[in-house]
Design a protein around this motif. Structure first.
Motif, mmCIF file in Angstrom:
data_model
loop_
_atom_site.group_PDB
_atom_site.id
_atom_site.type_symbol
_atom_site.label_atom_id
_atom_site.label_comp_id
_atom_site.label_asym_id
_atom_site.label_seq_id
_atom_site.Cartn_x
_atom_site.Cartn_y
_atom_site.Cartn_z
ATOM 1 N N LEU A 43 3.694 -0.840 8.750
ATOM 2 C CA LEU A 43 2.615 -0.607 9.714
ATOM 3 C C LEU A 43 2.635 0.838 10.189
ATOM 4 O O LEU A 43 1.590 1.482 10.340
ATOM 5 N N LEU A 44 3.856 1.333 10.428
ATOM 6 C CA LEU A 44 3.995 2.716 10.893
ATOM 7 C C LEU A 44 3.394 3.678 9.879
ATOM 8 O O LEU A 44 2.675 4.624 10.238
ATOM 9 N N LEU A 45 3.681 3.412 8.613
ATOM 10 C CA LEU A 45 3.112 4.259 7.556
ATOM 11 C C LEU A 45 1.597 4.204 7.575
ATOM 12 O O LEU A 45 0.919 5.228 7.532
ATOM 13 N N ALA A 46 1.055 2.975 7.634
ATOM 14 C CA ALA A 46 -0.402 2.826 7.622
ATOM 15 C C ALA A 46 -1.007 3.624 8.771
ATOM 16 O O ALA A 46 -2.007 4.323 8.600
ATOM 17 N N ILE A 47 -0.376 3.537 9.941
ATOM 18 C CA ILE A 47 -0.925 4.260 11.095
ATOM 19 C C ILE A 47 -0.798 5.758 10.885
ATOM 20 O O ILE A 47 -1.721 6.520 11.179
ATOM 21 N N VAL A 58 -2.919 4.799 2.045
ATOM 22 C CA VAL A 58 -2.313 3.556 2.516
ATOM 23 C C VAL A 58 -1.525 2.876 1.396
ATOM 24 O O VAL A 58 -0.692 2.022 1.668
ATOM 25 N N ILE C 51 -2.979 -4.853 14.345
ATOM 26 C CA ILE C 51 -2.931 -3.415 14.067
ATOM 27 C C ILE C 51 -3.787 -3.082 12.856
ATOM 28 O O ILE C 51 -4.570 -2.118 12.869
ATOM 29 N N LEU C 55 -7.081 -0.644 12.613
ATOM 30 C CA LEU C 55 -7.224 0.448 11.645
ATOM 31 C C LEU C 55 -8.473 0.252 10.794
ATOM 32 O O LEU C 55 -9.152 1.213 10.442
ATOM 33 N N LYS C 67 -7.973 -0.921 0.877
ATOM 34 C CA LYS C 67 -6.511 -0.940 0.753
ATOM 35 C C LYS C 67 -5.873 -1.658 1.929
ATOM 36 O O LYS C 67 -4.883 -2.383 1.776
ATOM 37 N N LEU C 71 -3.356 -4.743 1.926
ATOM 38 C CA LEU C 71 -2.091 -4.736 2.668
ATOM 39 C C LEU C 71 -1.963 -6.008 3.498
ATOM 40 O O LEU C 71 -0.916 -6.655 3.540
ATOM 41 N N VAL D 55 7.720 10.333 5.000
ATOM 42 C CA VAL D 55 6.261 10.289 5.108
ATOM 43 C C VAL D 55 5.790 11.089 6.316
ATOM 44 O O VAL D 55 4.808 11.826 6.242
#
Lengths: 96, 160, 110, 197
Positions: A43-47, A58, C51, C55, C67, C71, D55
């Motif tokens: 989730l952190l990556l996606a954000i 993503v 979340i 997004l 995507k 996910l 990242v």
């Protein structure tokens, strides 16, 4: 700056889960915490892709998700069958 | 049926490729299509592809089942969250056995996964046609014994 | 219009963050392995979904949203599988579920 | 997405610092742990955190490799190794002082080395002046690949990437070895009772 709030919340959750991973007490607790940390990292990556304005990356989060389940299933197989070889042969009578 | 199934897998893989690549030039789209076909062909040769990995037969039932499942998940997640923040942690964990009426392995997996996905209940093991479930509260266990989820999964499976 | 969407997505994402924290607190606080799993599944389901939904509102209709949907599907298919396999392994290893009477502190039946 | 770049940088640095702190905690946990299963799981967590830091620092490909190797394949390999040896760490026969000294000196030298580096994401740094502009301007039309990262990885650094591909391939084989199950149609000795786990 809504992202800061969410990232903060995720970091707090990460720390709490890490405490659980460090405390244990059983291996399964650690594996559980590791799995949840993987989800949160995803989730952190996606954000973060949105924070830095490149939401098309993503995919990385997807890779994380896949690897997370690989790790968890590896641990599960190990503890269920005792090793990683010959996976899946074990029907009920074979294992015992 | 077999052919139809393979074509469906190719299409799914191709859509996945398109989403990940994001380039729509003729060359790259052709490459994507070729790769999807090759992957399915190899998968057939390796014998790793079957009805379980790509359960096309559930396409009708899932549309009716998922919305209900999502509502259930939200409800039970809310209940579990309330329990967690409750200062005295009023939980009464129980281990119980639930009968399942599904006929196919896919249906059984669907039921077991639905149980696990709703917070408050976790499917621990499958023994015969029973699922060993760990429930966080007595109320959650009673809900499951009520059997509505079981009925809905069976209905979803039977619609195939 | 975009203001409304921004506010909505902010609400969704902060709610998701709150649920993640609640789940993490639960993992830390619950007694016994199986009860902790219930708390972790709050993170996997409600926290992650909210979340990702937030997004999705931010990204609008684009490749990124496709995507994100993938996910979300990945989490929804894989997290119960992983949880079940962990619970199953623990069960096979003979980890006993926690009972209220054996716990050290703060337990009460409702 | 209409956020000032300044606050984004602050957020990124803050996240990196928190994650690095957590990594430190995980590393201490690994060092103190006597149960090797716990060590494997904690180092998996460490790798996930490390990849996230990568990242945050915009090194996406390194993050990918770190996640694949650290969190994915090495967990599998280490579990296999534990199966061959044993589950608990034996008492070390050495005193920790000499290794501690070596590690401290090495770390101090590395920290000293970072002082000579240009500031993080400084546009005047040599790395951004040397070949990077050429990759960005000429790469796509020279190689015919639309994605710049792919241009550099697959064309300019082809051999390097070939090695990395082996790593990822190994990871893929690990996954297959892990998730493979005996096909029910082929097992004659057992009457088709599939694996339900």
């Amino acid at each position: 700056m809504i992202y800061a709030v969410v990232v903060g919340a995720l970091l707090v959750s990460l720390s709490l889960l890490l405490v659980r991973a460090l405390l244990g007490p059983t291996v399964f607790d650690r594996a559980l915490a590791g799995n949840a940390i993987g989800t949160l990292a995803m989730l952190l990556l996606a954000i973060f892709q949105f924070v830095s304005g490149r939401p098309e990356f993503v995919d990385l989060a997807l890779v994380y998700g896949v690897l997370n389940i690989v790790g968890t299933i590896a641990v599960q197989k190990f503890f269920r069958y005792g090793d990683l070889g010959e996976p899946g042969v074990g029907d009920e009578e074979h294992r015992l | 049926m077999q052919r139809f199934h393979s074509i469906s897998v190719v299409i799914s893989l191709f859509v996945f490729w398109l989403v990940l690549s994001g380039y729509f030039t003729p060359f790259l789209v052709t490459v994507g299509l070729a790769v999807s076909v090759l992957v399915v062909w190899f998968a057939h040769r390796m014998d790793v592809i079957d009805q379980e990995g790509h359960p096309l037969q559930l396409r009708g039932g899932v549309v009716h089942y998922w919305p209900w499942l999502i509502v259930e998940i939200v409800k039970s997640a809310w209940t579990v969250s309330r329990l967690i923040v409750h200062p005295r942690l009023p939980i009464s964990p129980t281990l119980l056995r639930v009968k399942m009426s599904q006929r196919t392995p896919v249906g059984q997996v669907m039921y077991a996964n639905s149980i696990t996905l709703t917070p408050g209940t976790i499917s621990v093991a499958i023994e015969g046609d029973e699922i060993v479930v760990h429930a966080l509260t007595q109320a959650g266990a009673d809900d499951l014994v009520g059997g509505e989820m079981d009925r809905r999964v069976s209905a979803c499976e039977g619609r195939a | 219009m975009s203001q409304v969407i921004d506010i909505l997505s902010a609400l969704l994402m902060s709610a998701g963050g709150v649920f993640c924290v609640i789940g993490a607190v639960g993992v830390l606080r619950m007694p016994g392995f199986y009860t902790r799993m219930h708390a972790a599944s709050v993170i996997d389901t409600l926290g992650a979904s909210l979340i990702i939904l937030g997004l999705l509102l931010q990204s609008g209709f684009s490749l990124a949203s496709a995507k994100l949907v993938i996910l979300w599907l990945l989490i929804f298919f894989c997290s119960p599988t992983a949880s079940h396999s962990l619970a199953n392994a623990a069960h096979q290893r003979g980890i006993k579920p926690w009972q209220p009477d054996q716990g050290a502190s703060s337990s009460s039946k409702n | 997405m209409a956020t000032g770049s300044r606050s984004v940088i602050i957020l990124e640095e803050l996240t990196a610092v928190v994650l690095l702190t957590l990594m430190g905690a995980a590393a201490i946990g690994v060092a103190r742990q006597r149960n090797l299963f716990g060590v494997v799981l904690l180092s998996g967590i460490y790798s996930f955190l490390m990849a996230t830091v990568m990242v945050v620092l915009d090194a996406v490909d390194v993050a990918m490799t770190e996640a694949a190797v650290g969190a994915g394949i090495s967990t599998v390999l280490l579990l296999g190794a534990i199966h061959l040896t044993g589950g608990t760490e034996s008492k070390p026969i050495h005193r920790p002082w000499l290794p501690l000294f070596v590690v401290t000196v090495t770390g101090a030298m590395l920290v000293y080395g970072t002082l000579g580096l240009p500031a993080f994401s400084d546009p005047q740094a040599p790395i951004h002046q040397h070949v990077a502009p050429r990759y960005l301007t000429e790469g796509p039309e020279k190689t015919g690949v639309p994605n710049v990262v792919t241009v550099v990885l697959a064309s300019y650094r082809g051999f390097d990437t070939l090695g990395e591909t082996f790593v990822v391939f190994t990871a893929g084989i690990g996954v297959i070895a892990l998730l493979r199950r005996r096909n029910p149609r082929r097992t004659q000795d057992r009457d088709g009772e599939g694996d339900r786990s």
